[in-house]
Design a protein around this motif. Structure first.
Motif, PDB file in Angstrom:
ATOM      1  N   PRO A  96       7.506  -0.711 -14.844  1.00 26.67           N
ATOM      2  CA  PRO A  96       6.044  -0.784 -14.659  1.00 26.67           C
ATOM      3  C   PRO A  96       5.556  -2.187 -14.269  1.00 26.67           C
ATOM      4  CG  PRO A  96       6.579   0.454 -16.643  1.00 26.67           C
ATOM      5  CD  PRO A  96       7.878  -0.063 -16.099  1.00 26.67           C
ATOM      6  N   ALA A  97       6.287  -3.230 -14.701  1.00 23.92           N
ATOM      7  CA  ALA A  97       5.866  -4.603 -14.359  1.00 23.92           C
ATOM      8  C   ALA A  97       5.850  -4.796 -12.837  1.00 23.92           C
ATOM      9  CB  ALA A  97       6.812  -5.621 -15.004  1.00 23.92           C
ATOM     10  N   TRP A  98       6.856  -4.238 -12.168  1.00 27.00           N
ATOM     11  CA  TRP A  98       6.912  -4.332 -10.698  1.00 27.00           C
ATOM     12  C   TRP A  98       5.670  -3.685 -10.081  1.00 27.00           C
ATOM     13  CZ3 TRP A  98       9.578  -6.174  -6.460  1.00 27.00           C
ATOM     14  CH2 TRP A  98       9.374  -5.515  -5.248  1.00 27.00           C
ATOM     15  N   HIS A  99       5.358  -2.489 -10.567  1.00 30.19           N
ATOM     16  CA  HIS A  99       4.210  -1.774  -9.982  1.00 30.19           C
ATOM     17  C   HIS A  99       2.912  -2.552 -10.199  1.00 30.19           C
ATOM     18  CE1 HIS A  99       6.552   1.618  -8.772  1.00 30.19           C
ATOM     19  NE2 HIS A  99       6.983   1.864  -9.991  1.00 30.19           N
ATOM     20  N   GLU A 100       2.787  -3.146 -11.385  1.00 33.31           N
ATOM     21  CA  GLU A 100       1.548  -3.888 -11.645  1.00 33.31           C
ATOM     22  C   GLU A 100       1.446  -5.104 -10.711  1.00 33.31           C
ATOM     23  OE1 GLU A 100       0.684  -4.290 -15.822  1.00 33.31           O
ATOM     24  OE2 GLU A 100      -0.909  -5.754 -15.418  1.00 33.31           O
ATOM     25  N   LEU A 101       2.567  -5.775 -10.525  1.00 32.24           N
ATOM     26  CA  LEU A 101       2.569  -6.939  -9.621  1.00 32.24           C
ATOM     27  C   LEU A 101       2.266  -6.508  -8.184  1.00 32.24           C
ATOM     28  CD1 LEU A 101       5.690  -8.680 -11.149  1.00 32.24           C
ATOM     29  CD2 LEU A 101       3.418  -9.718 -11.031  1.00 32.24           C
ATOM     30  N   MET A 102       2.868  -5.412  -7.770  1.00 32.62           N
ATOM     31  CA  MET A 102       2.598  -4.913  -6.417  1.00 32.62           C
ATOM     32  C   MET A 102       1.119  -4.546  -6.266  1.00 32.62           C
ATOM     33  SD  MET A 102       5.167  -4.967  -4.321  1.00 32.62           S
ATOM     34  CE  MET A 102       4.529  -3.882  -3.049  1.00 32.62           C
ATOM     35  N   GLY A 103       0.562  -3.970  -7.326  1.00 28.65           N
ATOM     36  CA  GLY A 103      -0.860  -3.601  -7.299  1.00 28.65           C
ATOM     37  C   GLY A 103      -1.740  -4.825  -7.084  1.00 28.65           C
ATOM     38  N   VAL A 104      -1.381  -5.927  -7.720  1.00 29.78           N
ATOM     39  CA  VAL A 104      -2.157  -7.167  -7.551  1.00 29.78           C
ATOM     40  C   VAL A 104      -2.016  -7.674  -6.111  1.00 29.78           C
ATOM     41  CG1 VAL A 104      -2.330  -9.595  -8.236  1.00 29.78           C
ATOM     42  CG2 VAL A 104      -1.992  -7.834  -9.992  1.00 29.78           C
ATOM     43  N   ALA A 105      -0.774  -7.710  -5.615  1.00 26.27           N
ATOM     44  CA  ALA A 105      -0.530  -8.256  -4.271  1.00 26.27           C
ATOM     45  C   ALA A 105      -1.232  -7.412  -3.196  1.00 26.27           C
ATOM     46  CB  ALA A 105       0.973  -8.320  -4.002  1.00 26.27           C
ATOM     47  N   VAL A 106      -1.120  -6.103  -3.313  1.00 27.69           N
ATOM     48  CA  VAL A 106      -1.749  -5.229  -2.314  1.00 27.69           C
ATOM     49  C   VAL A 106      -3.275  -5.265  -2.491  1.00 27.69           C
ATOM     50  CG1 VAL A 106      -1.979  -2.832  -1.541  1.00 27.69           C
ATOM     51  CG2 VAL A 106       0.284  -3.762  -2.061  1.00 27.69           C
ATOM     52  N   GLY A 107      -3.727  -5.268  -3.735  1.00 27.46           N
ATOM     53  CA  GLY A 107      -5.174  -5.310  -4.000  1.00 27.46           C
ATOM     54  C   GLY A 107      -5.822  -6.552  -3.405  1.00 27.46           C
ATOM     55  N   HIS A 108      -5.075  -7.642  -3.336  1.00 27.00           N
ATOM     56  CA  HIS A 108      -5.607  -8.869  -2.729  1.00 27.00           C
ATOM     57  C   HIS A 108      -5.219  -8.987  -1.253  1.00 27.00           C
ATOM     58  CE1 HIS A 108      -6.411  -9.870  -6.920  1.00 27.00           C
ATOM     59  NE2 HIS A 108      -7.287 -10.721  -6.459  1.00 27.00           N
ATOM     60  N   GLU A 109      -4.688  -7.919  -0.720  1.00 28.26           N
ATOM     61  CA  GLU A 109      -4.424  -7.780   0.725  1.00 28.26           C
ATOM     62  C   GLU A 109      -3.465  -8.846   1.269  1.00 28.26           C
ATOM     63  OE1 GLU A 109      -8.348  -7.582   2.461  1.00 28.26           O
ATOM     64  OE2 GLU A 109      -8.496  -5.460   1.949  1.00 28.26           O
ATOM     65  N   LEU A 110      -2.502  -9.226   0.438  1.00 27.60           N
ATOM     66  CA  LEU A 110      -1.535 -10.213   0.914  1.00 27.60           C
ATOM     67  C   LEU A 110      -0.630  -9.615   1.981  1.00 27.60           C
ATOM     68  CD1 LEU A 110      -0.511 -11.922  -2.449  1.00 27.60           C
ATOM     69  CD2 LEU A 110      -2.439 -12.379  -0.958  1.00 27.60           C
ATOM     70  N   HIS A 111      -0.620  -8.294   2.083  1.00 26.97           N
ATOM     71  CA  HIS A 111       0.219  -7.601   3.063  1.00 26.97           C
ATOM     72  C   HIS A 111      -0.528  -7.336   4.373  1.00 26.97           C
ATOM     73  CE1 HIS A 111      -2.391  -4.618   1.454  1.00 26.97           C
ATOM     74  NE2 HIS A 111      -1.909  -3.665   2.219  1.00 26.97           N
ATOM     75  N   CYS A 112      -1.824  -7.707   4.459  1.00 30.42           N
ATOM     76  CA  CYS A 112      -2.548  -7.260   5.654  1.00 30.42           C
ATOM     77  C   CYS A 112      -3.792  -8.059   6.030  1.00 30.42           C
ATOM     78  CB  CYS A 112      -2.961  -5.797   5.470  1.00 30.42           C
ATOM     79  SG  CYS A 112      -4.268  -5.573   4.227  1.00 30.42           S
ATOM     80  N   SER A 113      -4.265  -8.985   5.198  1.00 32.13           N
ATOM     81  CA  SER A 113      -5.616  -9.527   5.418  1.00 32.13           C
ATOM     82  C   SER A 113      -5.878 -10.089   6.824  1.00 32.13           C
ATOM     83  CB  SER A 113      -5.954 -10.568   4.341  1.00 32.13           C
ATOM     84  OG  SER A 113      -4.989 -11.592   4.330  1.00 32.13           O
ATOM     85  N   PRO A 114      -4.920 -10.799   7.465  1.00 30.42           N
ATOM     86  CA  PRO A 114      -5.273 -11.362   8.775  1.00 30.42           C
ATOM     87  C   PRO A 114      -5.487 -10.297   9.858  1.00 30.42           C
ATOM     88  CG  PRO A 114      -3.342 -12.448   7.873  1.00 30.42           C
ATOM     89  CD  PRO A 114      -3.584 -11.236   7.042  1.00 30.42           C
ATOM     90  N   TRP A 115      -4.878  -9.119   9.673  1.00 30.02           N
ATOM     91  CA  TRP A 115      -5.041  -8.054  10.679  1.00 30.02           C
ATOM     92  C   TRP A 115      -6.303  -7.259  10.386  1.00 30.02           C
ATOM     93  CZ3 TRP A 115      -1.679 -10.075  13.610  1.00 30.02           C
ATOM     94  CH2 TRP A 115      -0.444 -10.509  13.128  1.00 30.02           C
ATOM     95  N   LYS A 116      -6.643  -7.185   9.116  1.00 27.03           N
ATOM     96  CA  LYS A 116      -7.831  -6.407   8.722  1.00 27.03           C
ATOM     97  C   LYS A 116      -9.111  -7.190   9.014  1.00 27.03           C
ATOM     98  CE  LYS A 116      -9.066  -3.582   4.753  1.00 27.03           C
ATOM     99  NZ  LYS A 116      -8.600  -3.172   3.426  1.00 27.03           N
ATOM    100  N   ASP A 117      -9.014  -8.503   8.799  1.00 26.39           N
ATOM    101  CA  ASP A 117     -10.196  -9.344   8.981  1.00 26.39           C
ATOM    102  C   ASP A 117      -9.779 -10.567   9.800  1.00 26.39           C
ATOM    103  OD1 ASP A 117     -12.569 -10.663   8.763  1.00 26.39           O
ATOM    104  OD2 ASP A 117     -12.314 -11.246   6.658  1.00 26.39           O
ATOM    105  N   PRO A 118      -9.509 -10.330  11.117  1.00 29.87           N
ATOM    106  CA  PRO A 118      -8.996 -11.448  11.910  1.00 29.87           C
ATOM    107  C   PRO A 118     -10.086 -12.483  12.160  1.00 29.87           C
ATOM    108  CG  PRO A 118      -9.165  -9.430  13.241  1.00 29.87           C
ATOM    109  CD  PRO A 118      -9.701  -9.099  11.890  1.00 29.87           C
ATOM    110  N   ARG A 119      -9.788 -13.711  11.845  1.00 37.16           N
ATOM    111  CA  ARG A 119     -10.716 -14.817  12.132  1.00 37.16           C
ATOM    112  C   ARG A 119      -9.938 -16.120  12.005  1.00 37.16           C
ATOM    113  NH1 ARG A 119     -14.638 -15.591   6.908  1.00 37.16           N
ATOM    114  NH2 ARG A 119     -14.153 -13.632   5.922  1.00 37.16           N
ATOM    115  N   PRO A 120     -10.475 -17.205  12.556  1.00 34.84           N
ATOM    116  CA  PRO A 120      -9.740 -18.468  12.467  1.00 34.84           C
ATOM    117  C   PRO A 120      -9.378 -18.788  11.016  1.00 34.84           C
ATOM    118  CG  PRO A 120     -11.614 -18.691  13.942  1.00 34.84           C
ATOM    119  CD  PRO A 120     -11.737 -17.336  13.304  1.00 34.84           C
ATOM    120  N   GLY A 121      -8.145 -19.150  10.809  1.00 35.02           N
ATOM    121  CA  GLY A 121      -7.692 -19.509   9.459  1.00 35.02           C
ATOM    122  C   GLY A 121      -7.171 -18.333   8.651  1.00 35.02           C
ATOM    123  N   ALA A 122      -7.166 -17.134   9.236  1.00 36.25           N
ATOM    124  CA  ALA A 122      -6.790 -15.942   8.453  1.00 36.25           C
ATOM    125  C   ALA A 122      -5.331 -15.989   7.995  1.00 36.25           C
ATOM    126  CB  ALA A 122      -7.042 -14.680   9.265  1.00 36.25           C
TER     127      ALA A 122
END
Ligand SMILES: Cc1cc2nc3c(=O)[nH]c(=O)nc-3n(C[C@H](O)[C@H](O)[C@H](O)COP(=O)(O)OP(=O)(O)OC[C@H]3O[C@@H](n4cnc5c(N)ncnc54)[C@H](O)[C@@H]3O)c2cc1C
Length: 560
Positions: A96-122
């Motif tokens: 469960p610790a893995w899932h909780e950590l993954m939930g935090v990482a995905v919830g903060h969009e570390l896997h996608c933020s520059p593509w979802k909200d492209p802007r200088p510095g993304a």
């Protein structure tokens, strides 16, 4: 023999006082406490994201997430090939610790933020947040990084991107082993390495046969294997296989569009040195359904778009490990006395701590500068594209190569405690060689720099342009850069054998240029005196005696 008097004394159960043991380094904001990182975020165009990065920094430094990181490593994933009735499921069970950590990482969009909200510095913003999260646990970075990196490669095939991209951009972590269309979010992996060749992917023997004529976006059947495929629980993977037209890139989903389990088998999970929270598998494809991304024969060109971004994360990951080591080392040495004097006040320990800090700052500053080159290149800046082309390989080689020595020295600062699992330092040490191996090992990066020199001479010019900006301010760098230029490329007969020396010098010149312009004065001075002018030994802790050790250590101190 105990005396009668002693026997008559009631035991208090107390054998000794515990003192002179440092407190655990938890419940602090790993972003706010990292001055070089905060400064780099502002300088490289992501000031607007500070609050978001800081939120990840606070979580990553919390006792809760630090504990989850340890738990996820102590309870590694397990392969589950069949369900209780004997049906194949080919999935992985995580703590469960893995899932909780993954939930935090995905919830903060570390896997996608520059593509979802492209802007200088993304990409800078996402890179800094990724560095923070990795200080709680590095293993989750693997599927997070691959999902972030898959997008530009997937866009080669617009109809596949239209179907899959919204799933990869979701901020909901959904670990269900179910068709992606039925899930609230999806993650991506990558399969290139086979038994007979990892670096040499052109030796891949996995075969792709077209189902209805094939062609870009068309369906194929894959038969063969992958010797390393990390995060096999992911929903889809980019894999390389031989089609009639040559080595080609395919999107291979866990489930077929008609809701059937795709035809693959997870054979084993690797028993790894480190990175133990993360699953890395061996897989076989048995006429598995996959869809061609790009043209047949263009597999390497297509998947390299993904690999380039995971390579950026290797650089960020290397810098992260160094920062984590420095923070632990300074924290410990500031709370531990030996011979009646705090360790961090003792001259020789100061030299070690400062030298580690200088290396860490050089890594952080250059990693974030590289992330900005990604932002600018994606925004259409040709010079940034050239710089990124060569600097990524230079920095991946050097920062990842320095990481194990750095982690070993940081570990030793904690003395015996550092060798004990509870300190977290053995985990850091075991993780440290990995970024150098995957996504193109050290030699491969050096050869890539040579390739860039031949194929895009403009990248060499962009590189020296960046170095020269610092050289005009610092004579030692000017002399170093001039000697480097003179040896460039030098005798072509021997250039391959000389490639490590050349790339190492390029890395030092680039890091010096950035530190001279943007780093702390004392850090830049120590870097130039030691790494450029040679007033240095062969181990950490050999900076010149006149270095302002206190200032460097205070700057890198995790707690005020
Ligand atoms: C934990 C882990 C997870 C991984 N996950 C994945 C994954 O998800 N997907 C995936 O596809 N792969 C994955 N890999 C595989 C990894 O990318 C390869 O191991 C790596 O690329 C090296 O390939 P190889 O193991 O075949 O070694 P080789 O290619 O045989 O290389 C061995 C050594 O030779 C050096 N070398 C190669 N060519 C030359 C040359 N021309 N001149 C001089 N030296 C050379 C290399 O630098 C290396 O040091 C993973 C590996 C690890 C350790």
């Amino acid at each position: 023999m105990r005396s009668v008097a002693t026997l008559e004394q009631p035991s208090t159960g107390k054998t000794h006082e515990v003192f002179n043991q440092p407190s655990p380094l938890v419940d602090y904001n790993v972003f706010e406490a990292d001055r070089p990182l905060v400064e780099a975020v502002r300088r490289e165009g992501a000031e607007w994201a500070e609050e978001r990065i800081s939120a990840v920094g606070a979580l990553a430094g919390s006792a809760r997430l630090q504990d989850l990181g340890a738990q996820a490593n102590e309870n590694p994933p397990r392969l589950k090939t069949h369900d209780r009735y004997g049906h194949r499921v080919d999935t992985v069970e995580f703590h469960p610790a893995w899932h909780e950590l993954m939930g935090v990482a995905v919830g903060h969009e570390l896997h996608c933020s520059p593509w979802k909200d492209p802007r200088p510095g993304a990409h800078v913003a996402r890179g800094a947040a990724f560095m923070c999260m990795s200080q709680a646990e590095a293993g989750v970075g693997c599927p997070i990084s691959m999902t972030y990196s898959v997008i530009p490669a997937l866009r080669t095939q617009p109809e596949l991107a239209a179907e899959w991209e919204p799933r990869f951009l979701s901020d909901r972590y959904d670990p269900a082993n179910a068709p992606a269309a039925a899930k609230t979010g999806a993650l991506a992996g990558m399969g290139m390495t086979e038994k007979q060749g990892g670096t040499d992917v052109r030796a891949n023997t996995t075969v792709a046969r077209p189902v209805n004529g094939g062609g870009p976006g068309g369906e194929y059947e894959l038969t063969g294997h992958k010797w390393f495929m990390s995060a096999p629980q992911c929903d889809a993977f980019l894999v390389l296989a031989q089609a009639d037209g040559g080595i080609s890139c395919f999107l291979f989903p866990r489930w077929t569009p008609d809701g059937e389990r795709n035809r693959f088998r997870l054979q084993r999970l690797k028993d790894k040195l480190g990175n133990r929270s993360n699953a890395s598998s061996e897989i076989e494809f048995d006429a598995a359904s996959a869809w061609l991304v790009g043209e047949e024969g263009a597999g390497v060109r297509t998947i390299i778009e993904m690999v380039n971004h995971t390579r950026l994360d290797c650089v960020l990951g290397g810098a992260t490990g160094m920062r984590a080591g420095v923070a632990q080392a300074i924290h410990h040495a500031s709370q531990r006395s030996v011979f009646g004097r705090e360790l961090s006040d003792q001259p020789l320990m100061r030299n070690v701590l400062a030298d580690l800090a200088v290396e860490s700052e050089a890594a952080t500053v250059s990693a974030l500068r590289l992330a900005r080159a990604y932002d600018e290149a994606i925004g259409g800046d040709g010079e940034a594209q050239e710089l990124k082309r060569i600097a990524n390989a230079v920095l991946k080689y050097w920062i990842c190569k320095r990481a194990p020595a750095h982690a070993g020295e940081a570990l030793e600062c904690l003395g015996g405690n550092g060798y004990v699992e509870e300190s977290g330092m053995p985990r850091l040490f075991r993780e440290s060689p990995l970024n150098s191996i995957w996504e193109g090992s050290g030699n491969v990066q050096c050869l890539d720099v040579l390739r860039a020199m031949v194929k895009s001479p403009a990248s060499v010019e962009a590189f020296f342009g960046e170095v020269d900006e610092g050289a005009v301010q610092e004579p030692r760098l000017a002399a170093y850069a001039s000697a480097l230029r003179n040896d460039f490329p030098g005798d072509l007969e021997t250039i391959e054998a000389r490639a490590r020396r050349l790339v190492e010098r390029m890395a030092l010149a680039l890091q010096a240029s950035l530190l001279v312009r943007h780093g702390d004065e004392a850090v830049a001075e120590a870097f130039c005196a030691s790494r450029l002018a040679g007033d240095w030994g062969q181990a950490f802790g050999t900076l010149p005696a006149g270095t302002d050790f206190k200032r460097i250590i205070d700057r890198h101190r995790p707690l005020a």
